[in-house]
Motif scaffolding. Structure first.
Motif, short mmCIF file in Angstrom:
data_model
loop_
_atom_site.label_atom_id
_atom_site.label_comp_id
_atom_site.label_asym_id
_atom_site.label_seq_id
_atom_site.Cartn_x
_atom_site.Cartn_y
_atom_site.Cartn_z
N ASN A 192 0.74 -1.23 -0.03
CA ASN A 192 0.11 -0.11 0.06
C ASN A 192 0.82 1.15 -0.04
O ASN A 192 0.51 2.16 -0.75
CB ASN A 192 -1.07 0.13 1.27
N SER A 193 1.88 1.21 0.76
CA SER A 193 3.00 2.39 0.86
C SER A 193 3.47 2.72 -0.53
O SER A 193 3.56 3.75 -0.92
CB SER A 193 3.99 2.21 1.86
N ALA A 229 0.88 3.87 -3.03
CA ALA A 229 0.58 5.17 -2.68
C ALA A 229 1.98 6.35 -3.25
O ALA A 229 1.22 7.40 -4.02
CB ALA A 229 0.47 5.50 -1.37
N THR A 230 2.92 5.86 -3.16
CA THR A 230 4.04 6.72 -3.82
C THR A 230 4.08 6.73 -5.31
O THR A 230 4.04 7.91 -5.75
CB THR A 230 5.37 6.26 -3.19
#
Length: 338
Positions: free
Chosen positions: A170-171, A174-175
């Motif tokens: 997810n991280s 998101a980036t």
């Protein structure tokens, strides 16, 4: 009334042997001030045109009604609670013990009693936070056998790994959501499964693959495929750092499930030596992409870290990109390998 199945048996309504239907009926009832609609199960005798509720059906119908209530007021259903417990492989009694709720509490919640809001919140946190469950399990260690504790700890640790991986995914995603210009990611969407497969393939073919060298080989692979086919392999975006190109989010990427490495100490320095993950198969990479990886391995597989960094520094793409900025794939045509 919907017939689920029929079976020939002694009918307890007319006391004759014949086909007895098991039927489903939508019922309405008020429970704790809430009007509910739910499905109940009965035996139906066509001879007498009557319904019979067995003892087992009474229990199931009561639970169906209470689960309808739970859904309406926003509580976990009995099935939800069972799924949370079974996710960790814990028995009803031990789950209650770990939560320090009383030995039969979970059994009641799964069978006939509606949980209160506070207990519901605890169960939801356990479902979403395996690390917290591990902490509760550690507190309950003395109340469990060593064999049982080890089993539950293993299952909870596996759940934590899965959760951690999702956090990482997810991280990273998101980036990459900020990169709208396709030329930054090589005209393909980020595919982390491919990234993991690329790392594993490189690690399986290159004897000594440390982090800096791995990052350069990923960049060369994506750019060579772009040069040949007009698109990259992975969808990674690369940043120009002092030691060459590295993918955006590289520190998180190397922690993804399916990426394996050994920690190696060189005096006071720590290095990461990547290795193939046992059992991981190549399901995402296409043949043209594997061919590019093979060509990059043939070219740079025997390079040491300093040599591949120096080669990277001489690439037009690196020379024309300001430090700490994204290296666009527009320079792929000028790559020094074909």
């Amino acid at each position: 009334m919907k017939t689920i199945k029929s079976e020939k048996k002694l009918c307890l309504i007319c006391m004759e042997e014949h086909e007895v239907d098991i039927v489903e009926i939508v019922e309405q009832e008020i429970f704790k001030g809430e009007e509910l609609s739910f499905n109940s199960i009965y035996e139906y005798c066509a001879n007498a045109d009557e319904l019979l509720e067995t003892e087992e059906m009474i229990k199931k119908n009561s639970l169906a009604m209470k689960d309808a209530y739970r859904k309406k007021v926003g509580l976990l259903t009995s099935a939800d609670i069972i799924n949370i417990r079974e996710k960790y492989g814990v028995s009803q009694k031990d789950f209650s013990e770990i939560l320090d709720w009383g030995r039969a509490t979970i059994t009641r919640y799964e069978n006939h009693q509606v949980q209160d809001r506070a207990h519901d919140d605890v169960l939801r946190k356990i479902d979403s936070d395996p690390k917290w469950f591990l902490e509760m399990l550690t507190r309950a260690k003395e109340r469990l056998s060593s064999k049982t504790y080890s089993k539950y700890k293993h299952e909870a640790s596996e759940q934590f790994k899965k959760k951690r991986n999702q956090y990482l995914v997810n991280s990273i995603q998101a980036t990459y959501a900020d990169y709208e210009d396709e030329i930054i990611t090589g005209r393909v969407c980020l595919n982390l499964n491919k990234v993991v497969e690329m790392i594993n393939y490189l690690a399986s073919k290159v004897e000594s693959l440390h982090k800096v060298k791995l990052m350069k080989m990923l960049w060369y692979s994506d750019n060579l495929h772009f040069k040949r086919n007009g698109m990259a392999i992975s969808g990674l975006a690369y940043i120009a750092l002092p030691n060459g190109a590295v993918p955006e989010g590289y520190d998180q990427i190397v922690l993804l499930n399916g990426v394996s490495f050994d920690t190696v100490y060189y005096g006071e320095n720590i290095a990461y030596k990547f290795k193939p993950t046992p059992g991981l198969e190549l399901n995402e990479l296409r043949q043209s992409e594997i061919q590019v990886l093979d060509d990059v391995i043939l070219k740079f597989g025997n390079y040491n870290t300093d040599e591949i960094v120096e080669r990277m520094h001489n690439e037009v793409a690196y020379k024309c990109t300001e430090i700490y900025c994204i290296i666009p794939f527009t320079f792929a045509e000028q790559l020094t390998i074909d």
